[in-house]
Scaffold this active site. Structure first.
Site, PDB file in Angstrom:
ATOM      1  CB  CYS A   2      -0.942   0.104   1.193  1.00 53.53           C
ATOM      2  SG  CYS A   2      -2.078  -1.272   1.333  1.00 53.53           S
ATOM      3  NE  ARG A  27       4.629   1.513  -0.126  1.00 53.78           N
ATOM      4  CZ  ARG A  27       5.714   1.214   0.568  1.00 53.78           C
ATOM      5  NH1 ARG A  27       6.902   1.428   0.043  1.00 53.78           N
ATOM      6  NH2 ARG A  27       5.624   0.711   1.763  1.00 53.78           N
ATOM      7  CD1 TRP A  73      -0.683  -6.310  -3.420  1.00 56.59           C
ATOM      8  CD2 TRP A  73      -0.847  -7.017  -1.301  1.00 56.59           C
ATOM      9  NE1 TRP A  73      -0.433  -7.659  -3.407  1.00 56.59           N
ATOM     10  CE2 TRP A  73      -0.525  -8.127  -2.129  1.00 56.59           C
ATOM     11  CE3 TRP A  73      -1.009  -7.238   0.071  1.00 56.59           C
ATOM     12  CZ2 TRP A  73      -0.353  -9.414  -1.634  1.00 56.59           C
ATOM     13  CZ3 TRP A  73      -0.839  -8.520   0.566  1.00 56.59           C
ATOM     14  CH2 TRP A  73      -0.504  -9.598  -0.281  1.00 56.59           C
ATOM     15  CG  ASN A 103       1.865   0.626   4.109  1.00 57.59           C
ATOM     16  OD1 ASN A 103       1.612  -0.555   3.880  1.00 57.59           O
ATOM     17  ND2 ASN A 103       3.090   1.124   4.070  1.00 57.59           N
ATOM     18  N   GLY A 104      -0.093  -1.324   6.034  1.00 61.23           N
ATOM     19  CA  GLY A 104       0.346  -2.250   7.080  1.00 61.23           C
ATOM     20  C   GLY A 104      -0.821  -3.028   7.660  1.00 61.23           C
ATOM     21  CD  GLU A 491      15.447 -14.181  -9.204  1.00 62.11           C
ATOM     22  OE1 GLU A 491      14.966 -14.721  -8.192  1.00 62.11           O
ATOM     23  OE2 GLU A 491      15.116 -13.046  -9.601  1.00 62.11           O
ATOM     24  CE  LYS A 495      12.080 -11.996 -11.146  1.00 62.07           C
ATOM     25  NZ  LYS A 495      12.843 -11.794  -9.967  1.00 62.07           N
ATOM     26  CD  GLU A 498       8.454 -12.345  -9.264  1.00 66.35           C
ATOM     27  OE1 GLU A 498       8.334 -11.627  -8.282  1.00 66.35           O
ATOM     28  OE2 GLU A 498       9.487 -12.370  -9.962  1.00 66.35           O
ATOM     29  CG  HIS A 514      15.975 -38.493  -7.297  1.00 66.09           C
ATOM     30  ND1 HIS A 514      16.183 -39.812  -7.015  1.00 66.09           N
ATOM     31  CD2 HIS A 514      17.206 -37.950  -7.437  1.00 66.09           C
ATOM     32  CE1 HIS A 514      17.490 -40.068  -6.965  1.00 66.09           C
ATOM     33  NE2 HIS A 514      18.125 -38.940  -7.225  1.00 66.09           N
ATOM     34  CE  LYS A 613      10.868  -3.695  -6.517  1.00 60.35           C
ATOM     35  NZ  LYS A 613      11.274  -4.978  -7.072  1.00 60.35           N
TER      36      LYS A 613
HETATM   37  C1  G6P Z   1       8.349  -9.313  -3.016  1.00 62.57           C
HETATM   38  C2  G6P Z   1       8.890  -8.801  -4.324  1.00 62.57           C
HETATM   39  C3  G6P Z   1      10.100  -9.626  -4.741  1.00 62.57           C
HETATM   40  C4  G6P Z   1      11.144  -9.592  -3.641  1.00 62.57           C
HETATM   41  C5  G6P Z   1      10.570 -10.041  -2.304  1.00 62.57           C
HETATM   42  C6  G6P Z   1      11.526  -9.757  -1.166  1.00 62.57           C
HETATM   43  O1  G6P Z   1       7.843 -10.592  -3.193  1.00 62.57           O
HETATM   44  O2  G6P Z   1       7.905  -8.870  -5.333  1.00 62.57           O
HETATM   45  O3  G6P Z   1      10.642  -9.081  -5.928  1.00 62.57           O
HETATM   46  O4  G6P Z   1      12.199 -10.420  -3.988  1.00 62.57           O
HETATM   47  O5  G6P Z   1       9.368  -9.324  -2.015  1.00 62.57           O
HETATM   48  O6  G6P Z   1      11.681  -8.374  -1.091  1.00 62.57           O
HETATM   49  P1  G6P Z   1      12.931  -7.638  -0.470  1.00 62.57           P
HETATM   50  O7  G6P Z   1      12.611  -6.186  -0.630  1.00 62.57           O
HETATM   51  O8  G6P Z   1      13.008  -8.069   0.948  1.00 62.57           O
HETATM   52  O9  G6P Z   1      14.120  -8.056  -1.254  1.00 62.57           O
END
Ligand code: G6P
Length: 618
Positions: A2, A27, A73, A103-104, A491, A495, A498, A514, A613
């Protein structure tokens, strides 16, 4: 999650609120809303993006000299107009509403809600935010002014949050409070502002005041005042430093790019060069890069415990290989949300390394606190945001200097984290006399070359675009890697899922037989990371296993990996094996692949569904 922005100025603040919300949309972006003071409070709320809110603003010709706004969010209550912020509460009948954005998470919202319901407060939404609004209204009914009512109310709230509050009877004025979620003030020539993040306020000022835990601030057009309520209600004003933000608006603008993710992928050579600048300038590796006390702490470090989430966790997994191989330091890597609810055995001589792009991730912050409470003596933050909560909570810190990362899918934060962690491993190696000066020179030379190597890796984009067309119609994909390229495969899979919504899983290639081999057929693309390292021959056998079962292989090889292209085996060759830097370089094609598959599928690259994010809630 948020985003919050508030503004009080001499001119119409609605364009400022709107621009700020667009900057904060990373956010959270499932609904948006604002309230402005203009002969009473005028509220607009909508499900969807900030652009939808803009349409409402145009339709209603909304304007005013003070207001607060929010992009959400959802945590408590589904995304809907009813649950969108601001939330209202009435404190003495007509024309005495207050409006709250938040927010929170308020952890004790149920207890407070029950109490307020008994006092006849009616709840319209499913949010925890409405509890804050009614609680402040209740305190206003006790004849307190808004500022004191906010101070009193937040003393009751448990959780991590930031709020902004307006009172219908006090136009040209608003109050904000912070506890666990970021909030800063912007001091402009034309007015005063508050926001979750500096990027939202650069449009009006570079003068920022970062609020601290427990701070409550009141703002009008010409002045502001802060008190700290951490130890309970107080009237004593506190002084906070005014910082001049070094953020340039270019850093938060899209420029010639179509998406922030694309921009951030292509910024990586520069981001890594910035992150390593100090090392490259002095041409030697020194513990002081991690803080004044680093040498002393590193000398006492026997093991390392890495705590992180998401992409940052993957960076930690790569670091484990480097720390063990380069420095001979044993390392465990934990998902922060898991660690914080286990009963791990703490060791004072195990250095805790918390990795986070934002420095705001609730689970990472809580896991760090937990580790400290268990008896870990020292901690180090690897973080991209200098003003974040994380940076303030560790003994040592290393700032990745990637610049603001706005695309939800993390890219440049990851490669700069990797560069920093590689540096950490060689720093520890040096301190433990495991690094000859010749070796150190070679590593510094390799780091110096890294930005160029990344630039070269970006040049394979046209070949990746061809692969992306083939992936766009698939529903699943497997990613394989071995050794320190296994976390890179993880990773790559993250990606892809996501931003393209293709189900992707990563496996250590040795695990293939396995279980996952059962999934392999012509509909399951298998991406393999095949650097010319010691494990290449093993990996080649794994690839044969896939090929023999009709699987379509997409191999990211080194120029010298000697894997021939054939029917069902597509190869993209990078540069020759890059040694220690190899995982960083092999990340680039995987980011580009996810990006181009998402483009093919027409998904919202920068704002993938359901994600945000900065995950500031559990
Ligand atoms: C969210 C973001 C990711 C990020 C993760 C951890 O899921 O979408 O891109 O890797 O949080 O965030 P941080 O800010 O702690 O790296």
């Amino acid at each position: 999650m948020c985003g919050i922005i508030g503004a009080v100025a001499k001119d119409n603040i609605v364009p400022v609120l709107l621009e700020g919300l667009l900057r904060l949309e990373y956010r959270g972006y499932d609904s948006a809303g604002l309230v402005v003071a203009n002969y009473g409070l005028q509220r607009l709320r909508t499900i969807g993006r900030v652009t939808e809110l803009d349409k409402l603003i145009v339709k209603h010709k909304t304007n005013g000299l003070s207001g607060i706004a929010h992009t959400r969010w959802a945590t408590h209550g589904a995304p809907s107009e009813r649950n969108a912020h601001p939330h209202y509460s009435d404190y003495s009948g007509q024309d005495s509403k207050i409006a709250v954005v938040h927010n929170g998470i308020i952890e004790n919202h149920e207890v407070i809600r029950k109490r307020l319901q008994e006092l006849d407060f009616k709840f319209i939404s499913d949010t925890d935010t409405e509890v804050i609004a009614h609680l402040i209204a209740f305190n206003l009914r006790q004849a307190l002014n808004l500022f004191d009512a906010v101070c009193l109310s937040i003393a009751e709230l448990q959780g991590a949050y930031a709020v902004a509050v307006m009172d219908e009877t006090k136009p040209g004025y608003f109050v904000v409070a912070r506890n666990g979620a970021p909030l800063l003030l912007g001091l402009g020539t034309n007015g005063n502002y508050a926001a979750s993040d500096a990027s939202a306020l650069l449009q009006v000022t570079k003068n920022m005041v970062y609020l601290e835990e427990g701070d409550v601030a009141e703002l009008d057009c010409d002045s502001y005042r802060i008190v700290n309520c951490l130890q309970g209600k107080t009237t004593e004003t506190v002084q906070r430093t005014v910082h001049t933000s070094k953020l340039s608006s270019a850093a938060i603008d899209l420029g010639p790019y179509a998406h922030f993710m694309q921009k951030e992928i292509f910024e990586q050579p520069g981001a890594v060069a910035n992150t390593l600048e100090m090392v490259l300038n002095v041409q030697s590796i020194s513990p002081i890069l991690f803080g004044n006390n680093a040498e002393k702490i590193f000398l006492q470090t026997r093991n390392i415990l890495i705590l992180a989430c998401g992409t940052s966790y993957h960076a930690g997994l790569v670091a484990r290989y480097w720390l063990e191989t380069n420095a001979g330091v044993s390392c465990t890597v934990e998902i922060a949300s898991e660690y914080r609810y286990r009963d791990p055995i703490a060791d004072p001589e195990t250095l805790v390394v918390a990795i986070s792009q934002s420095g705001e991730t609730a689970d990472t912050l809580a896991a760090l606190e937990y580790a400290k409470s268990l008896g870990h003596r020292y901690s180090l933050a690897i973080c991209n945001v200098a003003e974040s909560a994380l940076i303030r909570q560790t003994d040592l810190r290393f700032l990745t200097r990637a610049g603001p990362e706005i695309g939800v899918a993390s890219t440049k934060a990851f490669t700069t984290q990797l560069a920093s962690l590689l540096l950490l491993s060689v720093t520890l190696a040096k301190i433990r006399h495991k690094l000859s000066s010749g070796h150190e020179d070679k590593i510094v030379a390799a780091l110096r070359h890294l930005p160029t190597a990344l630039q070269l890796a970006l040049q394979i984009e046209p070949q990746i675009k061809i692969w992306a067309k083939k992936f766009a119609s698939k529903h699943h994909a497997l990613f394989l890697g071995r050794g320190l390229h296994y976390p890179i495969a993880m990773e790559g899979a993250l990606k892809l899922k996501e931003i393209s919504y293709i189900h992707a899983e990563a496996y250590a290639a040795g695990e293939l037989k396995h279980g996952p081999l059962a999934l392999v057929d012509s509909d399951m693309p298998v991406v393999a990371i095949a650097p010319n390292d010691l494990l290449l021959s093993k990996l080649k056998s794994n690839l044969q296993e896939v090929h023999a079962r009709g699987g379509e292989l997409y191999v990211l090889a080194d120029a010298d990996s000697c894997i021939p292209q054939s029917d069902g085996v597509h190869i993209i060759r990078l540069v020759e094996y890059a040694g220690l830097l190899s995982p960083i370089i092999h990340t680039i094609p995987l980011q580009l692949l996810a990006y181009h598959v998402a483009l093919q599928k027409g998904t919202d690259v920068d704002k993938p569904r359901n994600l945000a994010k900065a995950v500031t809630v559990e």
